[in-house]
Design a protein around this motif. Structure first.
Motif, PDB file in Angstrom:
ATOM      1  N   GLU A 345     154.375 137.785  -8.712  1.00 21.25           N
ATOM      2  CA  GLU A 345     155.170 136.941  -7.811  1.00 21.25           C
ATOM      3  C   GLU A 345     156.581 136.739  -8.364  1.00 21.25           C
ATOM      4  O   GLU A 345     157.570 136.765  -7.616  1.00 21.25           O
ATOM      5  CB  GLU A 345     154.478 135.592  -7.618  1.00 21.25           C
ATOM      6  CG  GLU A 345     153.162 135.678  -6.856  1.00 21.25           C
ATOM      7  CD  GLU A 345     152.445 134.347  -6.768  1.00 21.25           C
ATOM      8  OE1 GLU A 345     151.989 133.980  -5.662  1.00 21.25           O
ATOM      9  OE2 GLU A 345     152.322 133.665  -7.818  1.00 21.25           O
ATOM     10  N   GLY A 348     158.611 139.883  -7.824  1.00 23.72           N
ATOM     11  CA  GLY A 348     159.057 140.016  -6.438  1.00 23.72           C
ATOM     12  C   GLY A 348     160.273 139.162  -6.157  1.00 23.72           C
ATOM     13  O   GLY A 348     161.182 139.557  -5.413  1.00 23.72           O
ATOM     14  N   THR A 353     162.181 141.479  -3.310  1.00 21.45           N
ATOM     15  CA  THR A 353     161.150 141.956  -2.393  1.00 21.45           C
ATOM     16  C   THR A 353     160.298 140.809  -1.868  1.00 21.45           C
ATOM     17  O   THR A 353     159.455 141.026  -0.991  1.00 21.45           O
ATOM     18  CB  THR A 353     160.242 142.971  -3.103  1.00 21.45           C
ATOM     19  OG1 THR A 353     159.621 142.359  -4.235  1.00 21.45           O
ATOM     20  CG2 THR A 353     161.050 144.182  -3.550  1.00 21.45           C
ATOM     21  N   SER A 354     160.504 139.628  -2.371  1.00 20.78           N
ATOM     22  CA  SER A 354     159.746 138.457  -1.930  1.00 20.78           C
ATOM     23  C   SER A 354     160.720 137.326  -1.648  1.00 20.78           C
ATOM     24  O   SER A 354     161.745 137.169  -2.330  1.00 20.78           O
ATOM     25  CB  SER A 354     158.724 138.044  -3.003  1.00 20.78           C
ATOM     26  OG  SER A 354     158.140 136.801  -2.678  1.00 20.78           O
ATOM     27  N   HIS A 355     160.387 136.534  -0.624  1.00 21.14           N
ATOM     28  CA  HIS A 355     161.175 135.339  -0.288  1.00 21.14           C
ATOM     29  C   HIS A 355     160.298 134.090  -0.425  1.00 21.14           C
ATOM     30  O   HIS A 355     160.334 133.182   0.412  1.00 21.14           O
ATOM     31  CB  HIS A 355     161.736 135.450   1.134  1.00 21.14           C
ATOM     32  CG  HIS A 355     162.740 136.549   1.273  1.00 21.14           C
ATOM     33  ND1 HIS A 355     162.387 137.860   1.535  1.00 21.14           N
ATOM     34  CD2 HIS A 355     164.102 136.535   1.185  1.00 21.14           C
ATOM     35  CE1 HIS A 355     163.464 138.609   1.620  1.00 21.14           C
ATOM     36  NE2 HIS A 355     164.536 137.822   1.406  1.00 21.14           N
ATOM     37  N   LEU A 356     159.539 134.062  -1.492  1.00 22.54           N
ATOM     38  CA  LEU A 356     158.647 132.937  -1.740  1.00 22.54           C
ATOM     39  C   LEU A 356     159.463 131.665  -1.986  1.00 22.54           C
ATOM     40  O   LEU A 356     160.362 131.647  -2.825  1.00 22.54           O
ATOM     41  CB  LEU A 356     157.758 133.250  -2.950  1.00 22.54           C
ATOM     42  CG  LEU A 356     156.668 132.230  -3.295  1.00 22.54           C
ATOM     43  CD1 LEU A 356     155.653 132.129  -2.169  1.00 22.54           C
ATOM     44  CD2 LEU A 356     156.002 132.609  -4.606  1.00 22.54           C
TER      45      LEU A 356
END
Length: 388
Positions: A345, A348, A353-356
């Protein structure tokens, strides 16, 4: 044998009448109390008889007569006034003297000096009470002024910042951040008054992950990218690099050194994760784990209702900053989770690559205030990273 005029009484009356000097001279003092002529004649006769008595005879008078005679003479010399009048010509001299003596004052009654002292003492007590009341009032006012000083400074800085933002908006137009997390905070100078503040606080936490983008412009030492302070602990959570010391993570004033290098004046994605269980921690730079350890504030719970500051280290709740520990550069995407994120996580987030989003604190334009000359600007994490 002693000669006595008619009308004279025995020795007691003799002592009474002959005690006064005027009788010895043969004169009868006028008195409104002598109401009968026979009595007056008797007194006059006693006076003549006293004149005719030789000195030797007088010397042989009884002791009581001499004492009464001396007492009357002394009393007359002291008072220098006519012989006290009596209601009867042959009344005992001591009774006449008692009538003329002033009445004795009660020994328990206060005198004039005592009354004056009591009045002064009462006045002094009243003045002391007034002075004490004034001192207490001044102390309360000083405490209130000291308490309000920080809030007033905060309000002034907020107002100045609002004016600065308004001037910027008029010059360049509104910032139109889209999405609302596409902005950064810039702190151009190292001082103790430029910073950003998160409007939201933290709840009680038993684990966390904190991630952010940062770009340092300091010549030596990163400063303090963020700090979290609570009323009972100024160093509840702090990320700090001060002077020649390595980058450190402080939790409840306990320290772990982080093997991160952020001094190249480039954008870096940084994450720190921690759990109260055995005090385990880990540190990430640009998506890669660079360090880990244990026994950092083991079994400690992060206290709630504190203050999150970006760019300054807090020595008291929300203030008392030190310019030597200030961050200089740019910050973005500050987010907080209530658990330790997995390494995948974090990777990312670092490579976009992640918009957490953080489930405790999210990076949002409306959730961040800037003060003292710090400003907001557009930011695209991956584009900025590629430029660097």
């Amino acid at each position: 044998m002693r000669r006595m005029a008619k009308g004279c009484s025995p020795s007691q009356h003799w002592e009474d009448h002959l005690a006064h000097p005027s009788y010895m001279d043969g004169a009868v003092p006028e008195s409104r109390d002598v109401g009968s002529k026979p009595a007056a004649r008797a007194i006059k006769a006693c006076g003549r008889q006293k004149q005719s008595v030789p000195a030797s005879t007088t010397a042989r008078q009884p002791d009581g007569m001499r004492k009464a005679l001396g007492a009357c003479r002394m009393q007359t010399k002291r008072q220098r006034r006519p012989y006290p009048t009596c209601t009867a010509p042959c009344q005992h001299s001591q009774l006449c003297l008692d009538q003329e003596l002033p009445p004795r004052t009660n020994g328990s009654a206060p005198t004039a000096p005592a009354l004056t002292r009591d009045a002064l003492h009462t006045k002094m007590e009243q003045l002391e009470e007034q002075l004490l009341s004034k001192i207490l009032t001044l102390q309360k006012e000083r405490q209130a002024a000291s308490t309000d000083r920080s809030q007033q400074q905060h309000d002034i800085e907020k107002e100045l910042n609002s004016l600065q933002n308004r001037v910027t908006e008029l010059e360049h137009g509104p910032p139109g951040y889209s999405p609302p997390d596409a902005f950064k905070v810039t702190i151009p100078v190292q001082n103790n008054y430029m910073y950003a503040r998160m409007k939201k606080s933290l709840p009680e936490l038993y684990a966390f992950t904190i991630c952010m983008w940062l770009k340092s412009k300091a010549l030596a030492g990163l400063g303090t990218p963020f700090s979290y302070s609570v009323p009972s602990q100024a160093n509840e959570i702090v990320l700090l690099e001060w002077g020649s010391n390595p980058l450190e993570l402080l939790i409840n004033d306990k320290v772990a050194q982080l093997p991160l290098s952020l001094k190249d004046k480039a954008w870096h994605h940084v994450c720190v994760a921690w759990t109260t269980r055995d005090g385990k921690w880990s540190a990430y730079q640009d998506g890669e784990q660079r360090g880990a350890g244990e026994n950092l504030a083991s079994w400690h719970a992060i206290k709630p209702q504190g203050v999150v500051i970006l760019g300054q280290e807090q020595d008291t709740l929300g203030g008392r900053f030190d310019a030597t520990q200030a961050f200089v550069g740019e910050l973005a995407q500050f987010s907080v989770w209530d658990h330790m994120l997995a390494p995948a996580e974090i990777l990312g987030l670092a490579n976009c690559t992640s918009h957490l989003q953080g489930n405790v604190i999210q990076w949002d334009d409306q959730a961040v205030e800037v003060f003292g000359g710090a400003s907001k600007g557009d930011f695209a994490a991956c584009e900025e990273g590629r430029k660097a």
